[in-house]
Design an enzyme around this catalytic site. Structure first.
Site, short mmCIF file in Angstrom:
data_model
loop_
_atom_site.label_atom_id
_atom_site.label_comp_id
_atom_site.label_asym_id
_atom_site.label_seq_id
_atom_site.Cartn_x
_atom_site.Cartn_y
_atom_site.Cartn_z
N SER A 198 -7.10 6.00 -5.06
CA SER A 198 -8.11 4.93 -5.17
C SER A 198 -9.44 5.38 -4.56
O SER A 198 -10.49 5.31 -5.20
CB SER A 198 -7.57 3.68 -4.46
OG SER A 198 -8.59 2.75 -4.24
N ASP B 224 0.86 -1.18 0.00
CA ASP B 224 0.00 0.00 0.00
C ASP B 224 0.88 1.21 0.00
O ASP B 224 1.84 1.27 0.75
CB ASP B 224 -0.80 0.08 1.32
CG ASP B 224 -2.09 -0.66 1.21
OD1 ASP B 224 -2.72 -0.55 0.15
OD2 ASP B 224 -2.44 -1.34 2.18
#
Lengths: 503, 503
Positions: B275, B267
């Site tokens: 996102s 991540d």
């Protein structure tokens, strides 16, 4: 968890080539998929009684597979050592612990020897998916590997496979960085230096993207698939060999990493150094010459880059007792005339036999590299290597040694000739000003190389040559009329791959 | 090059699910493979008269395919809009130009809007292999995206798909970062704020790795597969909806990237921001509340990380006219009691109906988030949001609104009940000291969730509860005896997933 008998599936070989990645195919409605909650692209631990492998799952609907079956890729089939009808079990793959180190590298933490000693064997064992290998490669390129990391990576790669040892003070080797079509100096160098008493046990690769690898070319002259014991017998007897490296498991991580690096077209200095050196160290080499074509479309693009790479190679090699010398060279056109296994073999034979039509550029490059190897290993004084190499070539010692090596590898043979040939002709008068290595290599592949040993292309011109309209620029060789036509078609559509202009 | 009629192949649907990656299977000896020099894992441009797609090649030997056939994965089949027996052509895929920007990022160059406007549509069109997507994600994580890059990535992702617009000053939305089992606050929040006059057109996802996504749960109460026009009708009439986002193509790049990010477990803050925001901006939201469970095993691990993420989200959101508020929360145990579509739906109904047995943690969390949304959008004074939300829930307005929304989506229905149930019991006396979210979710999936709508697990205890030996800790629900047995088996082997100890 895996105790339920209905959670076994009958193994079926699908004959699908996925390279080193293991793949498993299951019906979406099979009891294992449903109860384990599998979905496509999950990483699955597939087990028999004795073996296991981590495979990528592809779910299937329709009639391709029954719900009681699991289809396997060739790589999974081989790793599990399956026979048709064997039963396998499947469950979610456990976490691959070493991926935590890869994530750590992404977030800026250096990799130590311990981390790489976990990562590299996991990659070799197929525990990393291609996506995970890509993350490892990208992370190591985005923040370049330090000298310490490069050395640790090299050591881990060497340890991941077999190592050969020769019990000699000097073991010579040679490597070419970045493919130039037709650059088949290896067999000539081995013959020269072995005829002068050096030990040079050369393991070579087959083509991945080129019209021929050294192993493909050599196979048209002698058997190359020798195991360790056979290689040792040849080298004990003749001092040298030219064999396929795939039969001995040297730095197997390199083969996996290099495929993904090529797919990504990402190179990092540290990875290139570890790749080259790990293979040479595992092969037991002590003195290595590197052939490095430099040019705008070559792997190494400038003299500065070549110097930086040289010093990184030398620094990393030193603790392993390995001496390295790099020879840069011109990468602007193919070397020799042939491209394709048999055609390249004929160039090699012509040079070894001192044929007066032998390609002089191939001869010169082989002498340069052999000379450097002789100097580096102390067999010739600095500056005297090329003359010594030339003497062994000129007086027939190298040719005689090459024949003996071929005999020792299982018997020398004649390279095949292609039944179908056709010239590609100059469409105008002028001078050859540019040759597109990439498209010329593609032409040879379209004609059937390297699968058809006799197929390929033979160049008749070099940069600077004057030509007139209708003169043959190169000849296509093919084993079938269809492939000949296909390559010709490509040639017609790409007349500028050999550019002819008014000077 | 593609003009030879014998270089066409007959398309065959293999029924293989490869998610968004297109795959093509050809016989190793087929004329196209030989003449084009294809090998496995090559990227191939597959074309019909009107369409084309880049697919990964898997070569096949044996009887799976004829030499005149090309097998295609479901994704390739759909993108090419094929019918059985259609002819396709195949050649080496051209270079994907935008990969040069990815390589540039690997080597340290920032990505500008122009580069991302090329990369993201290429990813959406399937032109990147998973290995290439992995390189993009890793490169963006290894050298974190700058604020300018994050904004540019968000903009490119929004532009890669459809956008909804609502012609209202305030459009509310909500998003949960990092899955906590059973955390189904969304339908409750929509019902509350819509009953108070806010517009909240909520698009939700189905489960990827969890026992149920919000869309899976909602589907047991009402239809969720609505197209843009139908969604608009529902929202015009009721002010809110809870539908599946897959039918409208919002930020499609996100779906592709998120799968690879999950596979890699990598991540980066910039990618997480892009996102979340790209989906919300494409959905036309103006005011968004983010539910962010913080805990050692959650996506966000510390209060500091939550603060940093908050400020990055707010900064990136501002130029898009989007206001964001983040609510951190406890991520140490499931919320509500049910895990699985129908069981979670029952929890939601209990809260909306003010059932005295309704799970109070779910009610409290939904009120907190709804309250924040009311404050953020100016419907309630700061500090007054929760009380306003509670009043709408307590006096039945939210329940009434929820029923109307379900009717508008196509008709409210009763969630199904599983025919097979069995308790997992405490094996000793003591206090519940730890609950393993991950293994509890797995238990629910083994029982059949989310595919079997009624299947899953229902918790009877929370952290700190005192239990005695033989007391039910949770109840398994399944649609078949086999799945029930399978989940029970897992429960027996993992009695420590609900840890009971002397306090």
């Amino acid at each position: 968890m895996t105790g339920h008998p209905h959670h076994q599936l009958k193994a079926r070989r699908l004959g699908i080539d996925t390279h080193s990645e293991a793949a498993i195919f299951m019906h979406k409605d099979c009891p294992v998929c449903r109860s384990e909650g599998f979905s496509s692209l999950n990483r699955i631990l597939v087990s028999t009684k004795d073996r296991s492998v981590i495979a990528t799952l592809y779910q299937v609907e329709g009639g391709m597979l029954a719900c009681s079956e699991a289809g396997l890729s060739d790589s999974a089939w081989a790793r599990l050592d399956l026979k048709d009808g064997d039963m396998i079990r499947a469950r979610h793959a456990p976490t691959v612990e070493s991926l935590a180190h890869v994530r750590g590298r992404v977030y800026g933490h250096a990799l130590d020897q311990d981390a790489l000693n976990q990562i590299i064997p996991d990659i070799v064992a197929g525990r990393y998916s291609p996506v995970e290998i890509s993350a490892f490669i990208t992370a190591c390129a985005a923040m370049p590997l330090s000298p310490a990391e490069t050395a640790a990576l090299t050591r881990a790669m060497v340890a991941s496979g077999e190592c050969l040892s020769w019990n000699r003070a000097v073991v010579a080797d040679k490597h070419s960085v970045g493919g130039l079509p037709g650059n088949r100096t290896t067999p000539i160098i081995v013959a020269i230096v072995a005829s002068l008493g050096l030990t040079m046990p050369k393991t070579s690769s087959r083509a991945i993207t080129s019209p021929a690898g050294t192993a493909d070319m050599m196979e048209t002259l002698a058997p190359v698939e020798l195991d360790s014991a056979a290689i040792r017998r040849v080298v004990e007897r003749e001092g040298g060999c030219v064999v396929w490296g795939g039969a001995v498991n040297l730095s197997p991580a390199d083969d996996v990493l290099i495929r993904v690096e090529r797919a990504l077209d990402i190179d990092s200095e540290g990875q290139m150094v570890a790749s080259v050196l790990s293979k040479k160290i595992a092969a037991g080499a002590t003195h290595v010459v590197l052939d490095m074509p430099v040019g705008p479309t070559a792997k190494v693009r400038s003299a500065d880059a070549a110097t930086a790479l040289s010093s990184s190679l030398a620094a990393t090699a030193a603790p392993f007792g390995l001496k390295v010398r790099i020879l840069t060279g011109d990468g602007s056109q193919p070397i020799g005339r042939g491209m394709g296994p048999a055609l390249e073999a004929r160039d090699v034979l012509a040079v070894l036999k001192n044929d007066r039509h032998a390609p002089q550029d191939l001869r010169a490059r082989a002498l340069e590299l052999a000379g450097a190897l002789l100097e580096l290993s102390g067999r010739a004084p600095e500056g005297g290597g090329v003359a010594l190499a030339a003497s062994a070539l000129d007086d027939g010692r190298a040719w005689s040694k090459f024949q003996k090596i071929c005999e020792a590898q299982g018997g020398m043979r004649e390279p095949p000739r292609a039944p179908y040939r056709k010239d590609i002709e100059a469409i105008c008068d002028g001078q050859v000003t540019q040759i597109d290595n990439r498209r010329i290599a593609r032409l040879a592949k379209l004609a059937g190389a390297p699968f058809d040993k006799a197929a390929g292309a033979q160049m008749h011109v070099r940069l600077g040559d004057r030509v007139t309209r209708g003169m043959p620029l190169c000849t296509l060789h093919a084993e079938t009329p269809g492939e000949l036509a296909y390559a010709l078609n490509y040639g017609d559509a790409n007349t500028d791959m050999i550019r002819i202009a008014e000077p």
